[in-house]
Design a protein around this motif. Sequence first.
Motif, PDB file in Angstrom:
ATOM      1  N   LEU A  79       0.828  -1.197   0.000  1.00  0.00           N
ATOM      2  CA  LEU A  79       0.000   0.000   0.000  1.00  0.00           C
ATOM      3  C   LEU A  79       0.867   1.253   0.000  1.00  0.00           C
ATOM      4  N   THR A  80       0.384   2.286  -0.653  1.00  0.00           N
ATOM      5  CA  THR A  80       1.145   3.525  -0.802  1.00  0.00           C
ATOM      6  C   THR A  80       0.311   4.713  -0.334  1.00  0.00           C
ATOM      7  N   GLY A  81       0.885   5.887  -0.513  1.00  0.00           N
ATOM      8  CA  GLY A  81       0.182   7.099  -0.120  1.00  0.00           C
ATOM      9  C   GLY A  81       0.341   7.383   1.358  1.00  0.00           C
ATOM     10  N   ILE A  82      -0.436   8.334   1.849  1.00  0.00           N
ATOM     11  CA  ILE A  82      -0.346   8.701   3.260  1.00  0.00           C
ATOM     12  C   ILE A  82      -1.246   7.796   4.092  1.00  0.00           C
ATOM     13  N   LEU A  83      -0.923   7.714   5.368  1.00  0.00           N
ATOM     14  CA  LEU A  83      -1.806   7.052   6.312  1.00  0.00           C
ATOM     15  C   LEU A  83      -2.878   8.075   6.687  1.00  0.00           C
ATOM     16  N   PRO A  84      -4.127   7.820   6.307  1.00  0.00           N
ATOM     17  CA  PRO A  84      -5.145   8.879   6.426  1.00  0.00           C
ATOM     18  C   PRO A  84      -5.258   9.441   7.841  1.00  0.00           C
ATOM     19  N   PRO A  85      -5.159  10.768   7.981  1.00  0.00           N
ATOM     20  CA  PRO A  85      -5.335  11.396   9.300  1.00  0.00           C
ATOM     21  C   PRO A  85      -6.717  11.131   9.884  1.00  0.00           C
ATOM     22  N   SER A  86      -7.679  10.811   9.018  1.00  0.00           N
ATOM     23  CA  SER A  86      -9.046  10.580   9.503  1.00  0.00           C
ATOM     24  C   SER A  86      -9.151   9.347  10.378  1.00  0.00           C
ATOM     25  N   ILE A  87      -8.099   8.518  10.414  1.00  0.00           N
ATOM     26  CA  ILE A  87      -8.101   7.365  11.328  1.00  0.00           C
ATOM     27  C   ILE A  87      -8.301   7.849  12.763  1.00  0.00           C
ATOM     28  N   SER A  88      -7.977   9.112  13.007  1.00  0.00           N
ATOM     29  CA  SER A  88      -8.187   9.698  14.337  1.00  0.00           C
ATOM     30  C   SER A  88      -9.639   9.584  14.779  1.00  0.00           C
ATOM     31  N   ASN A  89     -10.556   9.498  13.824  1.00  0.00           N
ATOM     32  CA  ASN A  89     -11.981   9.447  14.151  1.00  0.00           C
ATOM     33  C   ASN A  89     -12.463   8.051  14.514  1.00  0.00           C
ATOM     34  N   CYS A  90     -11.583   7.061  14.377  1.00  0.00           N
ATOM     35  CA  CYS A  90     -11.932   5.691  14.790  1.00  0.00           C
ATOM     36  C   CYS A  90     -11.709   5.596  16.295  1.00  0.00           C
ATOM     37  N   SER A  91     -12.577   6.205  17.055  1.00  0.00           N
ATOM     38  CA  SER A  91     -12.343   6.397  18.490  1.00  0.00           C
ATOM     39  C   SER A  91     -12.285   5.100  19.283  1.00  0.00           C
ATOM     40  N   LYS A  92     -12.776   3.999  18.709  1.00  0.00           N
ATOM     41  CA  LYS A  92     -12.760   2.719  19.418  1.00  0.00           C
ATOM     42  C   LYS A  92     -11.525   1.875  19.071  1.00  0.00           C
ATOM     43  N   LEU A  93     -10.668   2.386  18.191  1.00  0.00           N
ATOM     44  CA  LEU A  93      -9.538   1.606  17.689  1.00  0.00           C
ATOM     45  C   LEU A  93      -8.583   1.235  18.820  1.00  0.00           C
ATOM     46  N   GLY A  94      -8.235  -0.059  18.888  1.00  0.00           N
ATOM     47  CA  GLY A  94      -7.288  -0.539  19.887  1.00  0.00           C
ATOM     48  C   GLY A  94      -6.006  -1.069  19.284  1.00  0.00           C
ATOM     49  N   TYR A  95      -6.084  -1.637  18.068  1.00  0.00           N
ATOM     50  CA  TYR A  95      -4.923  -2.285  17.436  1.00  0.00           C
ATOM     51  C   TYR A  95      -4.741  -1.695  16.046  1.00  0.00           C
ATOM     52  N   LEU A  96      -3.608  -1.037  15.822  1.00  0.00           N
ATOM     53  CA  LEU A  96      -3.297  -0.440  14.523  1.00  0.00           C
ATOM     54  C   LEU A  96      -2.015  -1.078  14.009  1.00  0.00           C
ATOM     55  N   GLU A  97      -2.141  -1.886  12.978  1.00  0.00           N
ATOM     56  CA  GLU A  97      -1.007  -2.651  12.428  1.00  0.00           C
ATOM     57  C   GLU A  97      -0.923  -2.361  10.921  1.00  0.00           C
ATOM     58  N   MET A  98      -0.002  -1.458  10.546  1.00  0.00           N
ATOM     59  CA  MET A  98       0.150  -1.050   9.143  1.00  0.00           C
ATOM     60  C   MET A  98       1.602  -1.224   8.689  1.00  0.00           C
ATOM     61  N   SER A  99       2.346  -2.076   9.339  1.00  0.00           N
ATOM     62  CA  SER A  99       3.775  -2.227   9.077  1.00  0.00           C
ATOM     63  C   SER A  99       4.044  -2.884   7.727  1.00  0.00           C
ATOM     64  N   ILE A 100       5.282  -2.707   7.262  1.00  0.00           N
ATOM     65  CA  ILE A 100       5.800  -3.329   6.042  1.00  0.00           C
ATOM     66  C   ILE A 100       4.897  -3.014   4.847  1.00  0.00           C
ATOM     67  N   ASN A 101       4.731  -1.750   4.585  1.00  0.00           N
ATOM     68  CA  ASN A 101       4.069  -1.252   3.389  1.00  0.00           C
ATOM     69  C   ASN A 101       4.946  -0.159   2.799  1.00  0.00           C
ATOM     70  N   ASP A 102       4.382   0.637   1.924  1.00  0.00           N
ATOM     71  CA  ASP A 102       5.121   1.757   1.332  1.00  0.00           C
ATOM     72  C   ASP A 102       4.407   3.075   1.607  1.00  0.00           C
ATOM     73  N   PHE A 103       3.819   3.191   2.795  1.00  0.00           N
ATOM     74  CA  PHE A 103       3.191   4.454   3.162  1.00  0.00           C
ATOM     75  C   PHE A 103       4.258   5.545   3.260  1.00  0.00           C
ATOM     76  N   SER A 104       3.880   6.742   2.903  1.00  0.00           N
ATOM     77  CA  SER A 104       4.832   7.849   2.938  1.00  0.00           C
ATOM     78  C   SER A 104       4.124   9.102   3.428  1.00  0.00           C
ATOM     79  N   GLY A 105       4.897  10.163   3.565  1.00  0.00           N
ATOM     80  CA  GLY A 105       4.329  11.399   4.069  1.00  0.00           C
ATOM     81  C   GLY A 105       4.309  11.437   5.579  1.00  0.00           C
ATOM     82  N   LYS A 106       4.161  12.603   6.117  1.00  0.00           N
ATOM     83  CA  LYS A 106       4.214  12.791   7.565  1.00  0.00           C
ATOM     84  C   LYS A 106       3.057  12.073   8.257  1.00  0.00           C
ATOM     85  N   LEU A 107       3.366  11.500   9.399  1.00  0.00           N
ATOM     86  CA  LEU A 107       2.352  10.826  10.210  1.00  0.00           C
ATOM     87  C   LEU A 107       1.578  11.894  10.982  1.00  0.00           C
ATOM     88  N   THR A 108       0.334  12.117  10.578  1.00  0.00           N
ATOM     89  CA  THR A 108      -0.439  13.220  11.157  1.00  0.00           C
ATOM     90  C   THR A 108      -1.700  12.737  11.876  1.00  0.00           C
TER      91      THR A 108
END
Length: 1012
Positions: free
Chosen positions: A289-318
């Motif tokens: 996967l490429t592109g940015i990690l969407p900042p809108s993930i902030s709205n997933c208020s119930k999120l407990g496990y975020l696993e996005m490793s070993i991809n080609d995401f780029s851009g600042k983590l916001t």
Amino acid sequence: MKSPQAIIYLSSFTRISIIFYGLAIICLTSTTVFASNGGNETDYLALLSFKSKITQDPYKVLTSWNHSFHFCDWSGISCGKRHKRVTAVQLSSKGLKGSLSPHVGNLSFLRHLSLWNNSFQGTIPHELGRLSRLRILYLYENKFSGVIPANLSGCSNLEILWLAQNNLSGSIPKEMSLLLKLADLVIHTNKLTGGIPPFLGNITSMEVFSAEGNPLGGSIPDTVGLWKSLTGFYCGGCNLYGQIPPSIFNLSLLVTFSLPENHLTGSLPTKMGNQLQNLELLQLSGNKLTGILPPSISNCSKLGYLEMSINDFSGKLTIDFSKLRNIYKINLQHNNFHGRGEADDTRFIDSLKNCTRLVTLNLYNCNLIGVLPISIGNLSDQLNHLILAENQLFGSLPSSIGSLVGLTYVDLGPNLFKGKIPATIGKLQRLQILDLSRNQFSGPIPNAIGNLSLLTELYLDINKLEGHIPSNLGNCTKLNGLELANNRLSGKIPNQILQLPSLNYFLDLSYNGLSGSIPSEIKDLKMLSHLDLSYNNLSGIITSSLGECISLTTLNLRGNQFQGTIPSSLSSLGGLGVLDISQNNLSGKIPQFLEKWKSLEYLNLSFNDFEGDVPAVGVFANASAFSVLGNNRLCGGLDMLELPKCKETGSKKKRFPLFVLLILIAPALLVVLYCVHLFCKKKRNSQQSQSSGNEQSSGNERLLKVSYNQLIKATDGFSIANLIGEGGFSSVYKGILDSNGDKYVAVKVLNLQNRGAHKSFLAECEAWRNIRHRNLLKIITSCSSVDFQGNDFKALVYEFMPNGSVHDWLHSSAKRLKLNLVQRINILRDVATALDYLHNRSQTTIVHGDLKPSNILLDDDMVAHVGDFGLARLLGADLNQNSSTGVKGTIGYTPPEYGIGSAMTSIGDVYSFGILLLEVMTGKKPTDDMFNDGLSLHKFAYMALPDHVIGVIDRDAIVLQSMEANAKKVEECLVATIKIGVSCSVDSPQQRMQIEFVVNELQRILDVLHHI
């Protein structure tokens, strides 16, 4: 007095009562008889048919299924109150083995069929499609094979269908789309192909779809977006490719979205977090996967496990983590989160202060550039893993890090940190591993580190640290590895760190300015494997106390000012693989014990003042394995050294007259001739005796038997001092047999009180009768007798392997030696060659069944020998053919198909070899604590391919490789080797690499390495 009419009425009433009474008795009697015969005959007979197909019932749950009870009272059976028809069969986790009777399809009132976690095999009967009332069907964790029956579409009321963890193949049948009430379709861990069919979108009631671990292939159909009630989507490791369809991000009820280890491409929609606000687990690791990690993930208020490793995401983590108050794991490693322009890629850390449940923060190798903010100290006190290594973080390390009192693992190197290491780090009382290596830290090593009583490994190498080594590091009583190399440290080596009882892995103080002599307390490090004191200002003699460090495999004293001779006490270091004492002021002759060390791979004596003869045997027989340059008073040795010939001493010049020599040798010659005569006579008698005896014995039985008394004597009464290994069925002792000269043997004594030990002995004997190969352990003899108490006694005697097992070298607390890359691949090539022989080149195909590091033994020359055939199976022979309900082999190395009852096969050995290879290369056991939550050794290695393999390789594997000059070639070899391990250890047996190709590929890799 009653009237006649009353009498007549009473009489009539009596007769009617009698009639009804009689009818009632008849009805009750017939009901009792009918119940005893099964009640509703159809259900009764169907259940009896079910029972007849059961071959094993270890918990006797079907004992009640007999004529003594109404079938509604049978164990696991529920009936309707009105019609007494079977409505539920619930026999989960009962250890049942057999096939599923097609007559179950006659239970027409059945609503719930639960048979999960048993050993049912064969196909799923298509007759189940008759069960139109069925709502719940649990058949997972069995051994069903074949295809998913298309007839299941007849179960029109089916709501829950669990077929996971079987051996089902083929594609998902189109008729499935008729199950319009289906909510749960759980089919993970099978062998299904054909992709996720678009027609499944017709099942708009779908809530959970789990297909992970199937080689489905194809892309994710857009029709998945029709599952408006979907809460769980699990399709990890399904060989899916293409983009994630946009329609999925409209499934607002989605709680779990798991698609790791696929080949997905494209970017994530910027508004995904606004659409998926119920997400609790988001797992997309191991894709493209490429592109940015969407900042809108902030709205997933119930999120407990975020696993996005070993991809080609780029851009600042916001992502604004302050809104994710339930987050407990953040794994984003191996991406590129550097924003353009400003070096402030770490600002997101400020938003983590509200994440009070955070346990893991992993941003390894994310190209982060910036300063680590003071707010790092505001993170959760539950945080135990902080991994920010392989980035470009600069500035000082904030003292606020001392507030993270829950930390057990900290890895911040390599980065560009400078300044002093904050003393507050001493507050991290739970810390076990601290890695600040390859930075630019300066100043002294803080004394506060001595407060970390649970510390096991400390890496401070390649910095600019100065001053003395703190003596209070001796308080870190659990420390087994200390790396302080490449700094500016001075002063003497503190006695305290040399008296740490736990220091058994490595002590590296090289490339500093340490002075003085080596303290005699060094003798306390009896279990230390690697000692490097090179390039310091150490002086004096080499202390004889080093001879007590009997577990040393690497000793490097290069580039110091040592004087005097090599102490004779070093002769006890027979396990040394590397000895470098070059660039000192040593003198005297080269000790004879150096030429006798068979384990020695590299010896450097150059640039000293040694004199006398250079041997030409042992390590000195290989010019590339030793160096004596810069010793002008040496002579002799190999011709290619071009040293002057040694002058003959006076005693050598003396010549005895010929007649004197004849007088001296004649008596000895006569004695020799007489002994030869006696030996030949004895041999003839022995052959005649054996010839007559063999008429009564098997022609294959060529091994000389030994007695229990001989083995008692050989092992000093099976003393604990001679115990070198224990297993489930046996104990192994070191000993010396009179009939074997002065050579050691290994005596494997079977623990016959353990169930299966006798069968193991027979299996091993049968295997050894059929095999001979240089990479198999050599058997010397066997013993089948009784002990002094009259109990059965069985033992096997093998050639002793002085270098122990591969397990010892990888994991022993003694850490005797470090295996370099060439050694490891040599060992793997040897093991693969042995398997190729067993599977393809011996007279009888043999499956080993328990391949693991502890069963791979190493001889004097580090040649690998496969041993322990206690679980071996000879294909085509009767021995050991019966399958078992238990898992065959050892947990972690056993192929998954054995766990569902499949017979042992040679391709199962290939799986075990794949796991063995990955363990040898990574240094991690398949049962390591890190392998949880779906992560396995196989997945760990697979996710590192192809660009991040260096990150998973055991550090010791490349310790002797020239990584600087040949880094690209070495890395290519590492990638090729890991690919072999991954290919051999896939779940699907049909997709595993053939062992013949493994041998060829490993040999090719070795050829490349030998030319580096």
